[in-house]
Design a protein around this motif. Structure first.
Motif, short mmCIF file in Angstrom:
data_model
loop_
_atom_site.label_atom_id
_atom_site.label_comp_id
_atom_site.label_asym_id
_atom_site.label_seq_id
_atom_site.Cartn_x
_atom_site.Cartn_y
_atom_site.Cartn_z
N ASP A 1 7.14 0.91 -3.95
CA ASP A 1 5.89 1.68 -3.87
C ASP A 1 5.22 1.52 -2.52
OD1 ASP A 1 5.10 -0.94 -4.21
OD2 ASP A 1 3.64 -0.53 -5.79
N ARG A 2 5.33 0.33 -1.92
CA ARG A 2 4.76 0.11 -0.59
C ARG A 2 5.47 0.97 0.45
NH1 ARG A 2 2.04 -3.97 2.32
NH2 ARG A 2 1.55 -3.09 4.36
N GLU B 1 6.79 3.83 0.00
CA GLU B 1 6.37 5.22 -0.16
C GLU B 1 4.94 5.45 0.32
OE1 GLU B 1 6.89 6.30 -4.21
OE2 GLU B 1 9.08 6.09 -4.20
N GLU B 2 4.07 4.47 0.09
CA GLU B 2 2.64 4.67 0.35
C GLU B 2 2.22 4.26 1.76
OE1 GLU B 2 0.80 2.41 -2.71
OE2 GLU B 2 1.67 3.62 -4.34
N ASP B 3 2.81 3.19 2.29
CA ASP B 3 2.34 2.65 3.57
C ASP B 3 3.49 1.99 4.32
OD1 ASP B 3 0.60 1.89 5.59
OD2 ASP B 3 -0.04 0.05 4.56
#
Length: 340
Positions: free
Chosen positions: A232-233, A235-237
């Motif tokens: 998720d990291r 994808e997001e940042d």
């Protein structure tokens, strides 16, 4: 992944990033805001020569130049880093390719983003005085192991190649006591020691070790040490991850060019290290951290080799399903790579 298509484009991108005060592909940059983004890294073990690039990047200020405030943590349990990562308690973790596959099998949202050591360090080791002439000579002998399930599968594969079975040897789980087991004669061989750690230690002691990495004994090749992030990291940042790897590349290159300063950085990070042994381990480790790259960027992981190793893991009932390499690793965050 895509590589920058031309030198002109790469130069234009670098100049633009420099003008904006951003980090691009490992180049130095100015931090115009004076604020750096916190980023936590959990090691796989206590600070040692495998982490030379990390501690040189910190010593030389490369993380700061990349706009990062990096904190480095040592786990109390070598099995903990990926659990901490998946739980959001660290931003990055160092682990091992087999551990990434096991974590994905359990449903943890983790993905390898760079190889730190792109070949097996885990080795079968015995002393010349043992009289063992090869794997077939292990029959009837005691083999010390670290009690790691996938390394038990290594032993089965290694013995099978010599037409032996695990019943033909006495495997003893000694945990972290591999070196004492062999030095004391309680075991005639060990499986699980690293060629650049236990192998070097035994050589310095004048014990004439015979050290053979497991990929030379029938186990498929794999990346021994990898840098891992949360899916998720990514994808997001993802930018801090890219910046960290770019700074790590600079630190690794600097370490390879200045072993003396690197040893000093490691001894400062971990005063419990033996200086003479650390220097000897570094001499073997540094070429492994910065090997010839050919057409690939720093930290490249070969998806085909990961697929082959995943097949071996499944065949040995270490995992049930055969994962796609894209679910396990990504080379899109390496220096010089333009993401899709």
């Amino acid at each position: 992944m895509k590589r920058a298509p031309t030198t002109a484009v790469a130069l234009a991108v670098a100049l633009l990033a420099l003008g904006l005060g951003l980090v691009a592909c490992g180049e130095k940059s100015e931090d115009v805001t004076g604020q750096r983004q916190p980023l936590s890294l959990t090691l796989d073990f206590y600070p040692n020569p495998d982490h030379a690039g990390i501690y040189m990047a910190r010593k030389l200020g490369y993380f700061e130049e990349a706009g990062l405030d990096v904190s480095i943590h040592t786990p109390t349990d070598p099995a903990a880093p990926l659990k901490l990562l998946a739980a959001g308690q660290t931003d990055l973790a160092i682990s091992y390719e087999p551990e990434v596959m096991l974590a994905r099998e359990k449903g943890l949202d983790v993905k390898a983003v760079a190889a730190i050591v792109n070949r097996p360090l885990t080795s079968m080791i015995w002393l010349k005085r043992s009289g063992i002439g090869g794997v077939a000579g292990l029959k009837g002998k005691t083999v010390a192991t670290a009690g790691i399930p996938y390394q038990d599968a290594y032993l089965k594969t290694i013995l099978g190649r010599a037409h032996l079975t695990p019943d033909d040897v006495k495997a003893v789980n000694v945990g972290f006591g591999l070196l004492p087991a062999v030095l004391s004669g309680k075991a005639q061989a060990m499986l699980g020691g690293f060629l650049n750690v236990e192998g070097v230690d035994l050589r310095l002691r004048g014990k004439q070790p015979i050290v053979t990495p497991v990929d030379q004994l029938g186990v498929p090749s794999y990346d021994e040490l990898v840098l891992v992030a949360r899916g998720d990291r990514l994808e997001e940042d993802p930018q801090p991850i890219r910046s960290f790897i770019a700074a790590l590349e600079r630190g690794t290159v600097a370490a390879a060019h200045d072993p003396k300063a690197t040893a000093a950085a490691l001894l400062e990070a971990n005063p419990d290290l033996d200086p003479k042994l650390t220097r000897a381990e570094l001499a073997v480790t540094l070429p492994l951290l910065d090997p010839p790259r050919g057409k690939h960027p720093f930290g490249y992981m070969d998806p085909a080799l990961w697929a082959e190793f995943a097949g071996w893991m499944r065949d040995n009932e270490l995992i049930e399903t055969l994962p796609e390499p894209s679910s396990l690793l990504s080379d899109d965050y390496l220096p010089g790579v333009i993401p899709e």
